[in-house]
Design a protein around this motif. Structure first.
Motif, short mmCIF file in Angstrom:
data_model
loop_
_atom_site.label_atom_id
_atom_site.label_comp_id
_atom_site.label_asym_id
_atom_site.label_seq_id
_atom_site.Cartn_x
_atom_site.Cartn_y
_atom_site.Cartn_z
N ASN B 22 0.80 -1.21 0.00
CA ASN B 22 0.00 0.00 0.00
C ASN B 22 0.84 1.28 0.00
O ASN B 22 1.98 1.29 0.50
N CYS B 23 0.24 2.33 -0.52
CA CYS B 23 0.93 3.60 -0.63
C CYS B 23 -0.11 4.72 -0.55
O CYS B 23 -1.18 4.63 -1.17
N ASP B 24 0.18 5.75 0.22
CA ASP B 24 -0.69 6.91 0.34
C ASP B 24 0.06 8.16 -0.05
O ASP B 24 1.27 8.26 0.18
N TYR B 25 -0.66 9.11 -0.63
CA TYR B 25 -0.01 10.36 -1.00
C TYR B 25 -0.86 11.55 -0.57
O TYR B 25 -2.05 11.41 -0.32
N THR B 26 -0.23 12.70 -0.46
CA THR B 26 -0.95 13.87 0.02
C THR B 26 -1.11 14.94 -1.05
O THR B 26 -2.03 15.76 -0.97
N ASN B 27 -0.22 14.97 -2.04
CA ASN B 27 -0.25 16.04 -3.04
C ASN B 27 -1.23 15.69 -4.15
O ASN B 27 -1.01 14.78 -4.93
N SER B 28 -2.32 16.43 -4.23
CA SER B 28 -3.35 16.13 -5.23
C SER B 28 -2.90 16.47 -6.65
O SER B 28 -3.59 16.13 -7.61
N MET B 29 -1.74 17.10 -6.79
CA MET B 29 -1.23 17.40 -8.13
C MET B 29 -0.57 16.19 -8.78
O MET B 29 -0.36 16.17 -9.99
#
Lengths: 115, 113
Positions: B22-29
């Protein structure tokens, strides 16, 4: 060669000494990147070169770090007055085209140990 | 501030079963996501990627799923093989950053025979 080549593969140095790490990208690749991986950490972006444009140095951790790319090919990453926290694997990568989501090809890295 | 996070530093799976990383990201760009695989003493090698216009991309035993609303992606390996044992890095980029990749911290996968 067929892949990205980095030298040396291992470098042990004393605190306060300068070191130079070399990267030969894949022939024809216009973009070149330096990353580093500290023990137990992910890959940290350092700097990237694209053609003749000014490099993006936004990832360099301090002014002791510098890099150059001569003739649009070989790159050298220089670390001056090395510190123990500089110990890491320094990875170079190249890609064919910037901005088209081309994947990066990585070298095997230089394991730097600062005693 | 880590823009790409892999919250599981390690995962152990039995051969033949499914591995889910699994991987999560914060930058919606971010609009392009990649998985890299790394063996000891070698550089990372590209495994699979997905554009933000898709929610799934499959390549043989490897499938990447993207959930944009949750800012989450996952890599499924099925069936898992001992040769899959490696560190897997999630990475993300966006068009104006060229190919500059932001990497997660990696997940060490161990597939037991």
């Amino acid at each position: 060669g067929a892949g990205v080549s980095q030298s040396p593969s291992n470098k042990v140095t004393e605190k306060g000494k300068d070191v130079e790490l070399r990267c030969d990208p894949i022939s024809g690749h216009t973009a070149l990147y330096w990353y580093r991986q500290s023990l137990g950490q992910g890959l940290e972006f350092l700097i990237y070169f694209q053609g003749n444009s000014a490099p993006d140095k936004s990832g360099l951790p301090s002014d002791r770090f510098s890099a150059e790319r001569t003739g649009g090919s070989v790159s050298t990453l220089t670390i001056q007055r090395t510190q123990q926290e500089d110990s890491a694997v320094y990875l170079c990568a190249s890609s064919l085209v910037v901005g088209s989501n081309e994947k990066l090809f990585f070298g095997s890295g230089t394991q730097l140990s600062v005693l | 501030d880590q823009q790409v996070k892999q919250n599981s530093p390690s995962l152990s799976v039995q051969e033949g079963r499914i591995s889910i990383l699994n991987c999560d990201y914060t930058n919606s760009m971010f609009d392009y996501f990649l998985w890299y695989k790394k063996y000891p003493a070698e550089g990372p090698t590209f495994l699979i990627s997905i554009s933000s216009i898709k929610d799934k991309n499959e390549d043989g035993r490897f499938t990447v799923f993207l959930n944009k609303s949750a800012k989450h992606l996952s890599l499924h390996i099925v069936p898992s093989q001992p040769g899959d044992s490696a560190v897997y890095f999630c990475a993300a980029s966006f068009f104006n950053a060229g190919n500059m990749l932001t990497f997660g911290g990696g997940t060490r996968l161990m597939v037991k025979p």
